[in-house]
Design a protein around this motif. Structure first.
Motif, PDB file in Angstrom:
ATOM      1  N   LYS A 113      -0.155  -6.796   2.372  1.00  0.00           N
ATOM      2  CA  LYS A 113      -1.298  -5.881   2.345  1.00  0.00           C
ATOM      3  C   LYS A 113      -1.781  -5.650   0.920  1.00  0.00           C
ATOM      4  N   VAL A 146      -5.638  -1.490  -3.911  1.00  0.00           N
ATOM      5  CA  VAL A 146      -4.773  -0.425  -3.390  1.00  0.00           C
ATOM      6  C   VAL A 146      -3.305  -0.811  -3.482  1.00  0.00           C
ATOM      7  N   GLY A 147      -3.012  -2.126  -3.361  1.00  0.00           N
ATOM      8  CA  GLY A 147      -1.624  -2.552  -3.358  1.00  0.00           C
ATOM      9  C   GLY A 147      -1.051  -2.903  -4.715  1.00  0.00           C
ATOM     10  N   ARG A 203       0.821  -1.212   0.000  1.00  0.00           N
ATOM     11  CA  ARG A 203       0.000   0.000   0.000  1.00  0.00           C
ATOM     12  C   ARG A 203       0.853   1.260   0.000  1.00  0.00           C
TER      13      ARG A 203
END
Length: 490
Positions: free
Chosen positions: A120, A125-126, A93
């Motif tokens: 994550k 988002v990652g 992230r």
């Protein structure tokens, strides 16, 4: 030799979360605050039938002086050198940071294989951080979520591949367990034989303690005390290596770290714990987690060494810790540390005896050993005391001997008769060991004065040589054998 996996990365990328997922327990402290983990923690991991040792490490810091961060980095480097595979985590992230690049370069110079994990990665988002991870030159990154377990199958493939490759060069103990074995039932342990007869007044539901354990495996030895009294220094001296972080800073240790060890052929699991302060002084969330972890380690211990500083003997917090140990039914030893620097040895020892007598009268004969953890003085004497009190803690007394003792005691000192009602103590047996637990059949247990119960306990301790361990004494009213039966008609 067991296959070993080390988890490394900068602070707050999810190393401890991954460690907890692999071992299946919440052992490592986890918090949003960076730098929670300081010492390296080891555990036995299971992943889809694979069994291996996993090491959780402190966040990698670019520090090379004598600071705490530099000592944490040295611990991480030691874990990398011991590992067969390194899992380097980045936070997908946030993306690749300069410190990630620095330590990726450091890891590439070593001989230990590396698997890059972009943690994550749940959601989109990652995705950018996952793409950036290729720039570290550590091969294809594994998209992963330590919190949710996403990507576990890919991690399984990587670890299994390196296990099989390592097995070609060296013998690896139990590198793989077929999944079918994971569902097999555990081998049934036969019940411990007892020389006492079955009696109606003995009922397991009347005892809060767990069933008596089979005496096996390593001795669980926890080291507890206030901050900065030398607990980690003591463990390091016993192990003969700098296994745990030490230094002048108070409160360095946060996790309860267990280390397998052996003394004179006897296996021991040493558990170093965080220092315990008064609850009113604990404001930091991480310190609260550390205190809870220490209490948990204390509950699972068999023998507890309470380390004191010779400059501050048995202060209020020390006595609180000692009472907690006794209330949990653990065997207690007091080690007065920094004895080599104590100027008034006779006064300090007299102070210890006086405070034990006035503040812990319920457990007489607690062993007190003076040591110097830094110089290694009297450590053998301390360990001899550990095994001696462990044997007392496990001791079982024949029922016949107990009842002879009770009969003689009642002849000399019969119980009082409150309100003119005579109280009968009929029978005694040892219900459990670890700690010694006794049950007495009593006609009116609710009327028996507490002072007379303490008299019985003290006499029991003196007669059967049970110094220094907590004794639990239960008064149980025997069942009426005629209750519920109908009267016969003449």
């Amino acid at each position: 030799m067991t296959f070993t996996v080390a988890i490394v990365g900068r602070p707050n990328v999810g190393k401890s979360t991954l460690f907890n997922r692999l071992i299946g327990k919440r052992l490592a402290l986890v918090d949003d605050q960076p730098g929670v983990t300081r010492d390296r923690r080891e555990g036995e991991a299971f992943l889809f039938g694979l069994r291996f040792k996993v090491i959780d490490t402190a966040g990698l810091e670019e520090a090379f002086d004598q600071s705490l961060e530099a000592r944490m980095r040295q611990q991480t480097e030691q874990a990398v050198s011991e590992a067969d595979l390194v899992l380097m985590l980045i936070d997908a992230r946030v993306g690749v940071m300069p410190i990630d690049e620095h330590f990726a370069k450091f890891l590439r110079k070593g001989k230990t294989p590396i698997a890059l994990m972009a943690n994550k990665c749940e959601g989109k988002v990652g995705d950018i951080g996952l793409m950036e991870a290729y720039s570290l030159g550590l091969g294809e990154p594994i998209p992963f979520s330590a919190e949710h377990g996403l990507g576990s199958s890919d991690l399984y493939d990587i670890i299994k591949e390196h296990m099989e490759k390592a097995a070609e060069d060296k013998v690896v103990a139990s590198p793989y367990i077929p999944p079918a074995n994971l569902e097999a039932e555990e081998e049934e342990i036969p019940a411990t034989q007892d020389d006492s007869e079955d009696h109606d007044f003995l009922d397991d539901d009347d005892f809060e303690e767990e069933d008596e354990e089979i005496v096996r495996g390593p001795l669980q030895l926890a080291i507890v005390g206030r901050p900065n009294v030398g607990k980690s220094t003591l463990v390091n001296k016993l192990l003969g290596e700098e296994r745990l972080l030490t230094g002048p800073e108070a409160g360095i240790t946060r996790d309860a770290i267990s280390v397998e060890w052996e003394y004179q052929g006897r296996p021991i699991k040493l558990v170093d714990t965080a220092g315990l302060r008064r609850k009113s002084k604990i404001m930091d969330k991480v310190e609260k987690l550390s205190a809870s972890d220490t209490i948990r380690a204390l509950k699972f211990a068999q023998v507890v060494i309470l380390v004191l500083d010779s400059d501050g003997i048995l202060e209020k917090q020390d006595l609180t810790i000692a009472r907690t140990v006794i209330d949990e039914g653990r065997a207690l030893i007091i080690a007065v540390n920094k004895w080599d620097a104590c100027p008034n040895k006779d006064e300090v020892m007299q102070l210890v005896r006086d405070r034990l007598q006035t503040s812990l009268p319920q457990v007489k004969g607690i062993p007190v050993v003076t040591i110097s953890a830094l110089k290694g003085q009297n450590l053998n004497k301390m360990l001899d005391a550990v095994f001696n009190i462990y044997e007392i803690w496990n001791r079982r007394i024949p029922t016949s001997g107990l009842n002879r003792w009770l009969s003689e005691l009642l002849e000399i000192h019969p119980p009082p008769a409150p309100g003119g009602r005579r109280i009968k103590l009929k029978y005694i047996t040892q219900a459990r060991a670890r700690p010694p637990t006794f049950a007495i059949s009593c006609s009116l247990p609710e009327d028996l004065p507490a002072s007379y119960s303490r008299f019985i306990e003290n006499n029991l301790r003196d007669t059967f040589d049970l110094p220094g361990v907590p004794i639990r004494l239960h008064m149980k009213k025997g069942d009426n054998p005629y209750a519920g039966k109908k009267k016969r008609n003449n």
